[in-house]
Scaffold this motif. Structure first.
Motif, mmCIF file in Angstrom:
data_model
loop_
_atom_site.group_PDB
_atom_site.id
_atom_site.type_symbol
_atom_site.label_atom_id
_atom_site.label_comp_id
_atom_site.label_asym_id
_atom_site.label_seq_id
_atom_site.Cartn_x
_atom_site.Cartn_y
_atom_site.Cartn_z
ATOM 1 N N ARG A 1 0.853 -1.186 0.000
ATOM 2 C CA ARG A 1 0.000 0.000 0.000
ATOM 3 C C ARG A 1 0.897 1.248 0.000
ATOM 4 N NH1 ARG A 1 -4.716 0.129 -1.559
ATOM 5 N NH2 ARG A 1 -5.760 1.303 0.091
ATOM 6 N N VAL A 2 0.627 2.148 -0.933
ATOM 7 C CA VAL A 2 1.464 3.348 -1.076
ATOM 8 C C VAL A 2 0.567 4.582 -1.022
ATOM 9 C CG1 VAL A 2 3.024 4.571 -2.660
ATOM 10 C CG2 VAL A 2 3.090 2.078 -2.543
ATOM 11 N N PHE A 3 1.021 5.644 -0.309
ATOM 12 C CA PHE A 3 0.244 6.892 -0.269
ATOM 13 C C PHE A 3 0.732 7.833 -1.370
ATOM 14 C CE2 PHE A 3 -0.328 11.315 1.172
ATOM 15 C CZ PHE A 3 -1.720 11.325 1.230
ATOM 16 N N LEU A 4 -0.209 8.348 -2.167
ATOM 17 C CA LEU A 4 0.134 9.322 -3.200
ATOM 18 C C LEU A 4 -0.305 10.698 -2.722
ATOM 19 C CD1 LEU A 4 -1.228 7.440 -6.367
ATOM 20 C CD2 LEU A 4 1.118 7.468 -5.526
ATOM 21 N N PRO A 5 0.617 11.648 -2.610
ATOM 22 C CA PRO A 5 0.237 12.987 -2.142
ATOM 23 C C PRO A 5 -0.665 13.702 -3.147
ATOM 24 C CG PRO A 5 2.639 12.684 -2.158
ATOM 25 C CD PRO A 5 2.044 11.515 -2.880
ATOM 26 N N GLY A 6 -1.596 14.523 -2.637
ATOM 27 C CA GLY A 6 -2.504 15.292 -3.497
ATOM 28 C C GLY A 6 -1.724 16.135 -4.496
ATOM 29 N N GLY A 7 -2.262 16.293 -5.692
ATOM 30 C CA GLY A 7 -1.639 17.154 -6.708
ATOM 31 C C GLY A 7 -0.566 16.464 -7.544
ATOM 32 N N THR A 8 -0.219 15.205 -7.198
ATOM 33 C CA THR A 8 0.820 14.517 -7.979
ATOM 34 C C THR A 8 0.272 14.107 -9.347
ATOM 35 O OG1 THR A 8 1.477 13.534 -5.874
ATOM 36 C CG2 THR A 8 2.516 12.623 -7.858
ATOM 37 N N ASN A 9 1.091 14.270 -10.382
ATOM 38 C CA ASN A 9 0.700 13.788 -11.712
ATOM 39 C C ASN A 9 1.058 12.312 -11.825
ATOM 40 O OD1 ASN A 9 -0.394 15.909 -13.261
ATOM 41 N ND2 ASN A 9 1.623 16.860 -13.362
ATOM 42 N N ILE A 10 0.082 11.482 -12.190
ATOM 43 C CA ILE A 10 0.355 10.046 -12.342
ATOM 44 C C ILE A 10 0.151 9.652 -13.805
ATOM 45 C CG2 ILE A 10 -0.336 7.700 -11.669
ATOM 46 C CD1 ILE A 10 0.766 9.158 -9.324
ATOM 47 N N GLY A 11 1.183 9.113 -14.406
ATOM 48 C CA GLY A 11 1.073 8.660 -15.797
ATOM 49 C C GLY A 11 1.200 7.151 -15.880
ATOM 50 N N THR A 12 0.823 6.591 -17.010
ATOM 51 C CA THR A 12 0.921 5.136 -17.184
ATOM 52 C C THR A 12 1.791 4.837 -18.402
ATOM 53 O OG1 THR A 12 -1.455 5.494 -17.449
ATOM 54 C CG2 THR A 12 -0.748 3.290 -16.738
ATOM 55 N N CYS A 13 2.533 3.749 -18.334
ATOM 56 C CA CYS A 13 3.269 3.293 -19.508
ATOM 57 C C CYS A 13 2.445 2.165 -20.129
ATOM 58 C CB CYS A 13 4.650 2.781 -19.128
ATOM 59 S SG CYS A 13 5.481 2.046 -20.543
ATOM 60 N N VAL A 14 1.547 2.559 -21.031
ATOM 61 C CA VAL A 14 0.616 1.577 -21.587
ATOM 62 C C VAL A 14 1.368 0.514 -22.404
ATOM 63 C CG1 VAL A 14 -0.064 2.685 -23.743
ATOM 64 C CG2 VAL A 14 -1.740 1.416 -22.439
ATOM 65 N N TRP A 15 2.461 0.915 -23.038
ATOM 66 C CA TRP A 15 3.259 -0.027 -23.845
ATOM 67 C C TRP A 15 3.717 -1.182 -22.953
ATOM 68 C CZ3 TRP A 15 4.283 0.114 -29.076
ATOM 69 C CH2 TRP A 15 5.225 -0.815 -29.548
ATOM 70 N N GLY A 16 4.232 -0.841 -21.756
ATOM 71 C CA GLY A 16 4.712 -1.865 -20.820
ATOM 72 C C GLY A 16 3.563 -2.721 -20.304
ATOM 73 N N VAL A 17 2.449 -2.068 -19.962
ATOM 74 C CA VAL A 17 1.296 -2.793 -19.407
ATOM 75 C C VAL A 17 0.796 -3.844 -20.402
ATOM 76 C CG1 VAL A 17 -1.131 -2.531 -18.725
ATOM 77 C CG2 VAL A 17 0.564 -0.887 -17.915
#
Ligand code: HEM
Length: 334
Positions: free
Chosen positions: A218-234
């Motif tokens: 379980r990881v906490f993500l601070p508010g306002g952080t930009n989260i991107g995905t690497c769809v190629w890897g997924v």
């Protein structure tokens, strides 16, 4: 012919017909009618970069910078011309002589959108829906042409459907194409092996922050952080798609079953994004792709002109693909 160019003529014609009720006519005239493609080839890199790098996005918020970079609607070609066409066509739907049609604009109007919202919504469909679907057409055809067993299996399924009267003429119905398992598996595999929107497509964590699970922790993500995905890897994860995840093998979608298949489908669908921002044109894209692959291989045979140079492709978050020269033969010998 250059399949890269023809694919986008096709998707642009489809999407302008759906969005405005009138196709650009690129395919019929075999020409980039409004120099739209010329412009997007140059601009797509700038657009994706400014949407990905927060500093550039901030600069874009200054009116004078936006005016330098983005079209106003007064240009004779490219997206500027497109804006002018959208303004003209949307204008026809209002006023005393208003035209009423059963297309996307008609539907938006019935759902209460205002004139300026209609212009931006129809432009969005064109920007989001032409290049993406064209890339899937190009890439899947390239993988088919370079994987003879998949190519022949698909053509055999198509020929059998035609022989047994399960394919309307001149164009197969979507309901018929949807019933062809290998065709559907080819589309899924094409989208998986060569996802079209590979940019980070960042989303912002809400102000209060969020808890997520990463590798079982379980990881906490601070508010306002930009989260991107690497769809190629997924989409190449071996734990989801198998040890041969790097290979183009449509059969994987027909061999899997139960929970495993559901998980593969859900993961594969991430090529269209997820949640409230996911692609709104997924069903349209699927319909276009199902009909296009069926009709291409029902009527013609395709081979790569020069296997040492199958195309020119560059990734900038979307793909810029050109020079996909293919040899096309009429299957009926006409
Ligand atoms: C193979 C074809 C396509 C792929 C892979 C694809 C993929 C995507 C992706 C990844 C997004 C962004 C999701 C996000 O921000 O997280 C998106 C958004 C969008 N797509 Fe597609 N797309 C395709 C075809 C189409 C078509 C044909 C249309 C139009 C008819 C379309 C209309 C849209 C729209 C309107 C959005 C913006 C949704 C929003 O932000 O509310 N797409 N698409």
């Amino acid at each position: 012919m250059d399949l890269a160019r023809k694919a986008q003529f096709f998707t642009l014609d489809v999407i302008t017909k759906i969005a405005f009720g009138e196709a650009f006519g690129d395919l019929e005239r075999d020409e980039d009618m409004y120099k739209y493609l010329e412009f997007t080839d140059e601009m797509v890199e700038v657009i994706i970069l400014s949407a990905t790098v927060p500093l550039l996005d901030w600069l874009r918020s200054f009116d004078w910078i936006a005016k330098l970079v983005f079209p106003s609607g007064k240009e004779a070609t490219g997206p500027g011309r497109l804006i002018a066409i959208a303004q003209e066509l949307v204008g026809k739907r209002f006023g005393p002589k208003a035209v009423s049609r059963r297309d996307m604009l008609g539907s938006f109007i019935r759902h209460g959108l205002e004139e300026d919202e209609l212009i931006s919504e129809s432009l969005l469909q064109i920007l989001a829906g032409s290049d993406t679907t064209a890339t899937t057409l190009r890439a899947t055809m390239l993988f088919l042409m370079s994987h003879p067993s998949a190519y022949h299996k698909l053509q055999e399924e198509i020929d059998t459907a035609v022989r047994e009267g399960r394919a309307s003429r001149p164009i197969i119905k979507y309901s018929e194409a949807h019933e062809l398992p290998y065709l559907q598996a080819v589309i899924r595999e094409g989208i998986r092996i060569w996802p079209t929107a590979t940019g980070l497509l960042t989303k912002v964590v809400p102000p209060e922050g969020d808890m997520v699970t990463v590798d079982g922790k379980r990881v906490f993500l601070p508010g306002g952080t930009n989260i991107g995905t690497c769809v190629w890897g997924v989409l190449r994860r071996k734990d989801v798609f198998g040890e041969d995840a790097d290979a183009f093998r449509p059969e994987r979608w027909l061999e899997a079953s139960g929970d495993k298949l559901v998980y593969m489908h859900k993961t594969g669908d991430l090529a269209f994004g997820w949640g409230k921002y996911q692609c709104l044109g997924k069903n349209i894209a699927w319909m276009e792709l199902s009909k296009a692959f069926f009709e291409l291989l029902r009527n013609f045979d395709f081979a790569i002109m020069d296997p040492t140079k199958p195309w020119k492709s560059k990734n900038v978050g979307l793909w810029i693909i050109s020079e996909q020269w293919v040899q096309v033969t009429d299957r009926l010998g006409a």
